[in-house]
Design an enzyme around this catalytic site. Structure first.
Site: not given
Ligand code: NAP
Length: 296
Positions: A29, A80, A116
C-alpha cells in the site's frame, strides 16, 4: 509523567491521534506514505497506521474506531463493500457506488464516504484537463473502482458510457444500476469479446478499471487491450497505479493517445479523505512526492 489539566482532571494534555488503513493484504500500500507526509506537513500529531485484518476481525476493528484518539480510516480491498453495514451513517454517493473507502469519526460516530469518485474527477480535470461533459467513455471492468468511475462520469454530464467486463453479467448489472440514475446519458454494456476498433475508436475517454497490469500480482506486465485496439484520439486512463507507467499506458503513448496515470487518482482520492479528516487543504505536492517515493 501525569499532567494535570486546568480542570483538575489528570492525563495527557494532547494525545496522538490515529487514522488507520483497514484491508488485506496491505504490504504494497502507498497510502501510508503520502498520508503521513501530509499530516507531517501540517505538524499534526496524527499517525497513519495499517490494520491488516482477517474477515472475522473486521467488526472488532471497525468498533475500535470509536475510541477518542481515532480520527478516521481508509478502507481497501477486500472490505470496501462489507464495511458499509458496520457504520452508523453512509453518504448517499457511497451507497450508490456500494462501497466506502473513507471513514470519518466524530464523537464516536462512524460516517462512511467514497472518495474514489471525487478523486477520479479531480484527476481527470486537474491532471489531464479533461471535461467529461458531452463526451463518450468506454470503461473496462465492473468492480468497485468501475462503479465509482461510472457514477462519477454520470455526475459530470457524460453523454454515453459503455461498460465492458470479463464477466458480462457484472457489466450489465453495473450498466443497469447506472441507467436507473442517468437522466440524459446513454449507458450500455459491451461483451468483452466485442471490443473492437469499431466499438472503441469513437470514444473520447477509455478507462481501465480492471486489475490487469498491477504489480506484485499474476496480472503484472499485462494489458487489458491489444495495442491495435487503443483509440489514438482518446484520453486513456489506467486506474492501476503500480507501476506508474502500465503496459496499457505505454502502448497508448506509442499510438499518440493522451494518457493519465492511476497515481493521479490515488493521490486525489487520498487528498479528499485528508480534507475530511482534518478540515485542512490537502498539500497535493507533498502527497504526490510521497506517493512517487513510495512507488520507487
Ligand atoms: P475488484 O472489485 O476486485 O474488480 C476487479 C476488476 O478486474 C473486475 O472487473 C474483474 O473482472 C477485472 N479483472 C480481474 N482479472 C481480470 C483479467 N484477467 N482480465 C480481465 N479483467 C479482469 O477491484 P477494484 O476495487 O474495482 O479495483 C480494480 C483496480 O483498480 C485495482 O487494480 C485497484 O488497485 C485499482 N484502483 C485504483 C484506484 C486509484 O486511486 N488509482 C482506486 C481504486 C482502485 P471480473 O468481474 O470478470 O472478475
Amino acid at each position: 509523567m501525569r499532567v494535570l489539566h486546568p480542570s483538575g482532571e489528570s492525563g495527557p494534555l494532547t494525545m496522538t491521534r490515529y487514522v488507520v488503513l483497514i484491508g488485506s493484504p496491505l504490504k504494497h500500500s502507498v497510502s501510508p506514505y503520502f498520508q503521513q507526509a501530509a499530516f507531517d506537513y501540517y505538524r499534526l500529531d496524527i499517525r497513519y497506521e495499517t490494520r491488516e485484518v482477517a474477515e472475522k476481525d473486521l467488526k472488532a476493528t471497525v468498533d475500535d474506531l470509536r475510541r477518542p484518539e481515532m480520527v478516521g480510516a481508509n478502507v481497501t480491498i477486500p472490505y470496501k463493500e462489507r464495511i458499509v453495514n458496520l457504520l452508523d451513517e453512509v453518504d448517499g454517493n457511497a451507497v450508490l457506488i456500494g462501497a466506502v473507502n473513507t471513514v470519518v469519526v466524530r464523537d464516536g460516530t462512524l460516517r462512511g464516504y467514497n472518495t474514489d469518485a471525487i478523486g477520479f474527477v479531480r484527476a481527470l480535470r486537474r491532471g489531464a484537463g479533461f471535461d467529461p461533459s458531452g463526451k463518450r467513455a468506454v470503461i473496462l471492468g465492473a468492480g468497485g473502482a468501475a462503479r465509482a468511475v461510472v457514477f462519477a462520469l454520470l455526475g459530470e454530464g457524460i453523454n454515453s458510457v459503455a461498460v465492458a467486463n470479463r464477466s458480462e453479467e457484472r457489466a450489465e448489472e453495473l450498466a443497469a444500476a447506472a441507467r436507473r440514475v442517468a437522466s440524459r446519458a446513454e449507458v450500455m454494456s459491451l461483451p468483452w469479446s466485442s471490443l473492437s476498433q469499431d466499438a472503441l475508436f469513437g470514444c473520447d475517454l477509455l478507462v481501465n478499471c480492471t486489475s490487469v497490469g498491477m504489480k506484485h500480482t499474476d496480472l503484472e506486465g499485462r494489458s487489458p487491450l491489444g495495442a491495435e485496439l487503443i483509440p489514438p484520439r482518446a484520453l486513456v486512463c489506467d486506474l492501476v497505479y503500480n507501476p506508474v507507467e502500465t503496459p496499457l499506458l505505454e502502448a497508448a503513448r506509442k499510438t499518440g493517445a493522451k494518457t493519465l496515470e492511476g497515481l493521479s487518482m490515488l493521490v486525489y482520492q487520498g487528498a479528499a479523505s485528508f480534507e475530511m479528516w482534518t478540515g485542512k487543504e490537502a498539500p497535493l505536492e507533498v502527497m504526490f512526492k510521497g506517493a512517487a517515493k513510495a512507488l520507487r
